[in-house]
Design an enzyme around this catalytic site. Structure first.
Site, PDB file in Angstrom:
ATOM      1  N   CYS A 164       0.822  -1.215   0.000  1.00  0.00           N
ATOM      2  CA  CYS A 164       0.000   0.000   0.000  1.00  0.00           C
ATOM      3  C   CYS A 164       0.848   1.253   0.000  1.00  0.00           C
ATOM      4  CB  CYS A 164      -0.926   0.011   1.210  1.00  0.00           C
ATOM      5  SG  CYS A 164      -2.195  -1.247   1.088  1.00  0.00           S
ATOM      6  N   HIS A 165       1.764   1.362   0.952  1.00  0.00           N
ATOM      7  CA  HIS A 165       2.530   2.595   1.066  1.00  0.00           C
ATOM      8  C   HIS A 165       4.022   2.327   1.217  1.00  0.00           C
ATOM      9  CE1 HIS A 165      -1.608   3.367   2.438  1.00  0.00           C
ATOM     10  NE2 HIS A 165      -1.493   4.363   1.611  1.00  0.00           N
ATOM     11  N   GLY A 166       4.436   1.098   0.894  1.00  0.00           N
ATOM     12  CA  GLY A 166       5.865   0.833   0.758  1.00  0.00           C
ATOM     13  C   GLY A 166       6.654   0.585   2.033  1.00  0.00           C
TER      14      GLY A 166
ATOM     15  N   TYR B 299      -5.342  11.904  -0.790  1.00  0.00           N
ATOM     16  CA  TYR B 299      -4.551  10.684  -0.629  1.00  0.00           C
ATOM     17  C   TYR B 299      -3.086  10.971  -0.967  1.00  0.00           C
ATOM     18  CZ  TYR B 299      -3.762   5.593  -0.877  1.00  0.00           C
ATOM     19  OH  TYR B 299      -3.342   4.312  -0.668  1.00  0.00           O
TER      20      TYR B 299
END
Lengths: 200, 436
Positions: A164-166, B299
């Site tokens: 998702c965000h590494g 986001y």
């Protein structure tokens, strides 16, 4: 509203001295506020995990078929639990780390005191160094990191990589790179036998 | 704007009703004869479009709720039953899902219009704040509605967004976890979570409806702003709302519905994500999760910040900062048309917002991450630095003396003196053209 002085609408007190009316007003408002707060609590608390969610059965897992280098995922409390049988190389790389330099220096192990440092000994199963048991939920925003399947990308540290965000975790499940603030959490568990793990 | 009532009850029944509940009088005064600036352009038609969209979403939503089942076992299947078996179900669901996107298209245009023409400045601060509140409620409602489909994107959107609250663990250990479990009703996103999301998704549109009434009320006290940003000075500068703006708003609404219908009938999944046609799987996160397009700029801001707590704070601040712009903008001039320096920064802000939207759809790596950070910096600098500082240093262009002068050019008689600090005398004819 008109303010004719009548028996129903007596003149106000001439000065600011508290009167019986003030006392009654404050007392009544106070009780009404307490009553409203008390009535509000059930409306809020009903959202908390209910009795069926709290009465959690523990999960028994047979790990006899998990060879070194393999990992399995089981469910406990609706969460994925990562169980990894680590290779000697993975253990060595997890030990070759200065704990104080880690992003999160705490073990986050429910079986140990909260202040336990994030050494590999405190992360791995007690006296069963190859075994690593963790809640497989990224501590950033709750995604399931990759790294359980053989072909998965495991990140630069050979552990887990959150798509998702590494965020990247090492072979002891400790956060090394990316936005996640904490090491992967370790649930309460015991080994009933050498091949049987009881989570919860 | 406040004005004397001109309602004359025509029949005995109307007189009888008027002395008991003057609802016809209110409708007459506020929506028939309401004095509206004569120079409103088409950017002003989105208030009416938004009202239509809210009603359309409530109408389609109520009927969809008659077929939807809010349990993890049946939610996804019930949506597919709506699509395949329920009479007109495909039409109702696509209208509702595309309607959410169209709602955001309209609200973002409405918001940028308010920003460009300074509609948030005194005396319209409360009107603006209510609008931002509606935006917050819309975001919450849209998010909860998207979760109800219970596909992979739904499930992981709920997981990621509810986990935002766990960042509070960095403030008080345990607070975030306690809060998240309270939201979930369990130890992970599950049946209780879905059920309460459904309950609140049904509630929130009616809350929005209530705040919209307050929003219109707050609009009708000072009256509409207009493209010149200068106040209405006489009755000649206004026209009655009906028929002038009912017709104009109606025409714009029909054009908007054409676009809406084109998407519903020809590209209903254009703005969606194919992963949401995969049933929710709590054991597998999709390789690339993205929110719906209307959340992408926020986001991108979340992901631009490498710290979890500060990322969440930046995400919330990026919207909440709108509450404060009536006081962050120090310029006395409302309309950006008369602000030669601010104009550039404003359009750069529009480009930044769109750019953040693009970056929000990309993986936060390499060049994308750097660009995301630069644009996030500009996003906040626009509000916190540019709005106050440009307001102080900028010399605005000369304002027209009145709306009439702005519309008709130099032929109109000069009205009250301009509030501009030092009006240069020339360029009158050009001014009128630029305003239009």
């Amino acid at each position: 509203m008109a303010s004719h002085e009548t028996s129903l609408n007596p003149p106000l007190e001439p000065d600011d001295e508290p009167t019986r009316r003030d006392v009654i007003l404050i007392a009544a408002s106070g009780f009404a506020a307490i009553g409203a707060a008390a009535a509000l609590w059930p409306l809020l608390d009903q959202m908390n995990p209910d009795a069926s969610a709290l009465s959690l059965s523990s999960t028994d897992v047979d790990i006899s078929h998990v060879e070194a280098g393999q990992a399995i995922t089981v469910m406990w409390r609706g969460k994925p639990i990562f169980i990894r049988h680590r290779t000697d190389k993975e253990i060595a790389s997890a030990k070759d780390v200065v704990v104080d330099d880690l992003r999160d220096p705490l073990a986050r192990n429910a079986n140990l005191p909260e202040s336990a440092p994030a050494s590999d000994d405190n992360r791995a199963a007690k006296d069963r160094e190859p075994w690593l048991v963790m809640i497989g939920i990224c501590t950033h925003l709750g995604c399931i990191p990759k790294g359980q399947a053989v072909g998965d990308y495991k990140g630069e540290f050979g552990g887990w990589f959150c798509p998702c965000h590494g965020s990247q975790y090492d072979t002891a499940g400790r956060i090394r790179l990316g936005p996640a603030p904490q090491n992967l959490a370790i649930p309460p568990y015991t080994f009933a036998t050498d091949t049987k793990l009881k989570i919860g | 704007m406040a004005h004397e009532s001109t309602y004359q009850p025509a029949t005995g029944f109307e007189r009888w009703l008027d002395s008991r509940l003057p609802v016809v009088r209110v409708m007459h005064d506020q929506f028939m004869v309401f004095p509206t600036p004569r120079n409103l352009n088409y950017w002003w038609t989105f208030g009416g479009i938004l009202t239509f969209m809210l009603i359309a979403q409530i109408a389609t939503g109520i009927v969809l709720a008659m077929h939807y089942v809010p349990t993890p076992e049946h939610a996804f299947d019930s949506v597919e039953i709506i699509m395949r078996d329920v009479n007109w179900g495909w039409f109702l669901r696509y209208s509702h899902a595309v309607g959410a996107s169209m709602f955001f298209v309209a609200v973002y245009i409405h918001l940028f219009r308010g920003m460009y023409y300074g509609s948030y400045k005194a005396p319209r601060e409360i009107l603006w704040i209510l609008g931002v509140l509606i935006l917050f409620l819309m975001i919450a409602t849209a998010f909860m509605g998207y979760s109800l489909v219970w596909g992979q994107m739904s499930f992981w959107a709920v997981t990621v967004i509810t986990n935002l609250f766990s960042s509070l663990d960095a403030v008080i250990p345990g607070l975030g976890t306690t809060l998240v479990q309270w939201i979930w009703g369990g130890f992970s996103v599950g049946a209780p979570t879905l059920n309460r999301l459904f309950s609140l998704h049904y509630l929130f549109p009616f809350v929005i409806f209530g705040v919209v009434i307050l929003h219109i009320w707050a609009l009708h006290v000072p009256g509409n702003n207009n493209p010149t940003g200068i106040d209405v000075k006489s009755d000649k500068e206004t026209v009655p709302f009906h028929p002038y703006y009912t017709i104009k708003d109606g025409f714009a609404l029909v054009a908007f519905i054409l676009l809406f219908a084109a998407v519903v009938f020809y590209a209903p999944n254009w703005l969606g994500h194919p992963d949401n046609y995969v049933p929710a799987n709590p054991l597998q996160t999709p390789p690339h999760i993205v929110p719906e397009w209307y959340f992408l700029p926020f986001y991108a801001i979340l992901r631009a910040i490498p710290n979890k707590l500060f990322g969440v704070i930046a995400l919330l601040s990026s919207i909440a900062i709108l509450f404060f712009i009536p006081w962050l903008d120090t310029s006395k001039v409302r309309s950006t048309s008369y602000r030669p320096i601010y104009k550039w920064f404003f359009w750069a802000f529009v480009v930044t917002s769109i750019g953040l939207g693009y970056l929000g759809s990309q993986q936060p790596e390499g060049w994308y991450l750097i660009a995301g950070r630069l644009l996030t910096f500009y996003y906040f600098a626009f509000f916190l630095v540019i709005m106050p500082v440009v307001g102080w240093i900028e010399k605005p262009r000369r304002l027209p003396g009145s709306i009439t002068e702005a519309v008709l050019g130099h032929e109109a008689p000069e009205a009250a003196p301009s509030p501009s600090p030092s009006p240069p005398p020339a360029r009158k004819r050009k001014r009128a053209e630029e305003v239009l």
